[in-house]
Write an enzyme that holds these catalytic residues in place. Sequence first.
Site, PDB file in Angstrom:
ATOM      1  N   THR A 383       0.895  -1.145   0.000  1.00 59.29           N
ATOM      2  CA  THR A 383       0.000   0.000   0.000  1.00 59.29           C
ATOM      3  C   THR A 383       0.933   1.193   0.000  1.00 59.29           C
ATOM      4  O   THR A 383       2.109   1.036   0.283  1.00 59.29           O
ATOM      5  CB  THR A 383      -0.821  -0.066   1.292  1.00 59.29           C
ATOM      6  OG1 THR A 383      -1.610  -1.231   1.237  1.00 59.29           O
ATOM      7  CG2 THR A 383      -1.695   1.140   1.524  1.00 59.29           C
ATOM      8  N   ASN A 403      -3.708  -3.663  -2.597  1.00 58.62           N
ATOM      9  CA  ASN A 403      -3.638  -4.688  -1.552  1.00 58.62           C
ATOM     10  C   ASN A 403      -2.220  -5.265  -1.559  1.00 58.62           C
ATOM     11  O   ASN A 403      -1.336  -4.687  -0.967  1.00 58.62           O
ATOM     12  CB  ASN A 403      -4.712  -5.758  -1.689  1.00 58.62           C
ATOM     13  CG  ASN A 403      -4.853  -6.566  -0.395  1.00 58.62           C
ATOM     14  OD1 ASN A 403      -4.400  -6.107   0.660  1.00 58.62           O
ATOM     15  ND2 ASN A 403      -5.450  -7.734  -0.446  1.00 58.62           N
ATOM     16  N   SER A 455      -7.852  -1.331   6.727  1.00 61.64           N
ATOM     17  CA  SER A 455      -7.144  -0.808   7.907  1.00 61.64           C
ATOM     18  C   SER A 455      -6.473   0.521   7.606  1.00 61.64           C
ATOM     19  O   SER A 455      -5.752   1.057   8.452  1.00 61.64           O
ATOM     20  CB  SER A 455      -6.075  -1.811   8.362  1.00 61.64           C
ATOM     21  OG  SER A 455      -6.669  -3.031   8.707  1.00 61.64           O
TER      22      SER A 455
HETATM   23  O1  DON Z   1      -7.100  -2.027   3.061  1.00 62.07           O
HETATM   24  C1  DON Z   1      -6.313  -2.690   3.742  1.00 62.07           C
HETATM   25  O2  DON Z   1      -6.311  -2.663   4.954  1.00 62.07           O
HETATM   26  C2  DON Z   1      -5.284  -3.562   3.040  1.00 62.07           C
HETATM   27  N1  DON Z   1      -5.747  -3.924   1.729  1.00 62.07           N
HETATM   28  C3  DON Z   1      -3.989  -2.843   3.008  1.00 62.07           C
HETATM   29  C4  DON Z   1      -2.870  -3.670   2.417  1.00 62.07           C
HETATM   30  C5  DON Z   1      -1.529  -3.173   2.774  1.00 62.07           C
HETATM   31  O3  DON Z   1      -1.374  -2.236   3.509  1.00 62.07           O
HETATM   32  C6  DON Z   1      -0.392  -3.921   2.217  1.00 62.07           C
HETATM   33  N2  DON Z   1       0.830  -3.169   2.404  1.00 62.07           N
HETATM   34  N3  DON Z   1       1.681  -3.144   3.106  1.00 62.07           N
END
Ligand code: DON
Length: 579
Positions: A383, A403, A455
Amino acid sequence: MKHRTATIVITALLAAMPASAQEPVIRYQDLRHPVFGPAGMVAAQNAIAAEVGADILAGGGNAVDAAVAVGFALAVTLPRAGNIGGGGFMLVYDADHDRSVAIDYREMAPAGATRDMFLDADGNVDQNLSRFSHLSAGVPGTVAGLWLAHERFGRLPWRRLLEPAIRLAHDGFPVNHDLAGLLTFRQERLCRQAAACAYLYKQGGEPYRAGELLVQTDLAETLELIAEDGPDAFYRGRIAEQIVSEMQRGGGLIDAESLAAYRAVLREPVVGSYRGVDIVTMPPPSSGGVHLVQMLNVLERFDVAAMGAGSADALHLLAEAARLAFADRSKHLGDPDYFDVPVDWLVGKEYGAMLAGRIDMGRATPSAEVAPGVAPRAESEDTTHYSVIDADGNVVSNTYTLNFSFGSGIAVAGAGFFLNNEMDDFVAKPGVPNAFGLLGGEANAIETGKRPLSSMTPTIVFRGGEPWFATGSPGGSRIITTVLQMIVNVIDHDMNIAEASAAPRMHHQWHPDRLQLEDGFSPDTIRILETRGHEIASSQFSMGSLQTVSLRDGVFRGASDPRRPNAASIAPRAAVADD
Ligand code: DON
């Protein structure tokens, strides 16, 4: 905490960059002195994209203009997380109207998505399906989200905001060591699909080496269409057709109607307070803001400053607060348009005080003894976060994602971009954790049109009614505790934003019942925590990557987390102060 390390961000910007940014730029950020300047700041995970944002500010754009341009630039220069095939959350502080607004551009489950769509014939979760198939992609929200931000708050023309990204995609940008390493590491996964392989590798699937130019012609054309026709190009026009064809080729669900029906949504932010400072953060369908404020309410009942940064007491308290919050997450959080989320109760001071009363400072409460509260009725990475503040005090705090790194690993053939695998953030089956080990139930079950629980926690902190700092991070479930520790480090432990970003971090999420620690805590501290009953686990990877900007006494500061390479905090060129 007085580390002596310095983060040195050296970015060689080649001819592909805007005219004003053609010389090499050298930025030093040390822990005593975050990058500073008098007329705004951009902090982002990729220096080329941060420079694009600073250039927009220098050219008369406001923080939202810069944020939109950075969002599109990252889709080119940070392809693992920057995106147009994913979604996210943007928090905007509009200084003129003294008002904060949350923009929810989270992906949406397409028509035909059902609760059990990721279960095999035996009723087990098929993780390959929920993470790496065409079915793993939700309807992307990024283009609609950036457009909504532009329409509501932007100053510069839309095309101007896409031009740097188009140029970077069309002319290419030099691959850095980080991207070169990741492409080598992910070659097998990304070369399963011919289109994905062609977009990020040389002929025959050979990875680019650091310093070589990555040219993305199809992506440049896609961005050009978006520059010309706005979101219609993506949700109804040629790009929509390309997405639907891709879905038909790979057995996915996203159809023309689901794309046309997608809307970015304006929402009221979650607002809390911590020791007299106001916290403005993201509401559901992210769980981040709710649990951030919930945990701060718990911590506020303790003298965290007196415990000391990194002490066993402080870590124990953070772990116990996080355990309680993540238990509630598993039951009460989901898309508010589909499930009644008891936000006011969860972020209330009263509930925080009640939870604080349940914490035993001498003993870790086994997670098996902790259940979600009863509301009164009525792997992987990646992310990315960026923060922008302009000279007028407008602020943007934006987290968006595919994601995983490169999302599902599936590209839209002909269109040059990757699709998210955000459907894995839903609960595929109650009791079975998702990729981040998170549990859930009814609130986050799959349903057509619903948005998976996130999150992501873009946050703006205000003092005396004025914006003080904006921050956020990647890291899956660790995003929430990462942002929490940033705030505690600044407010309780009196660190500046660079020190607060660098300090070693902890994480707890109820299940699995273990306290994860980054390297850098003392063995004495760890022994004390074990004596209290914590099972300690090394975090293995560093946690999160905070990108923070701040404004204090008329000086803008920026701090990019030293945990991941190539990030930069950059002041608008015209106004860079001597440092
Ligand atoms: O929306 C979320 O919480 C996850 N899809 C976030 C994924 C994420 O932070 C991966 N990276 N480090």
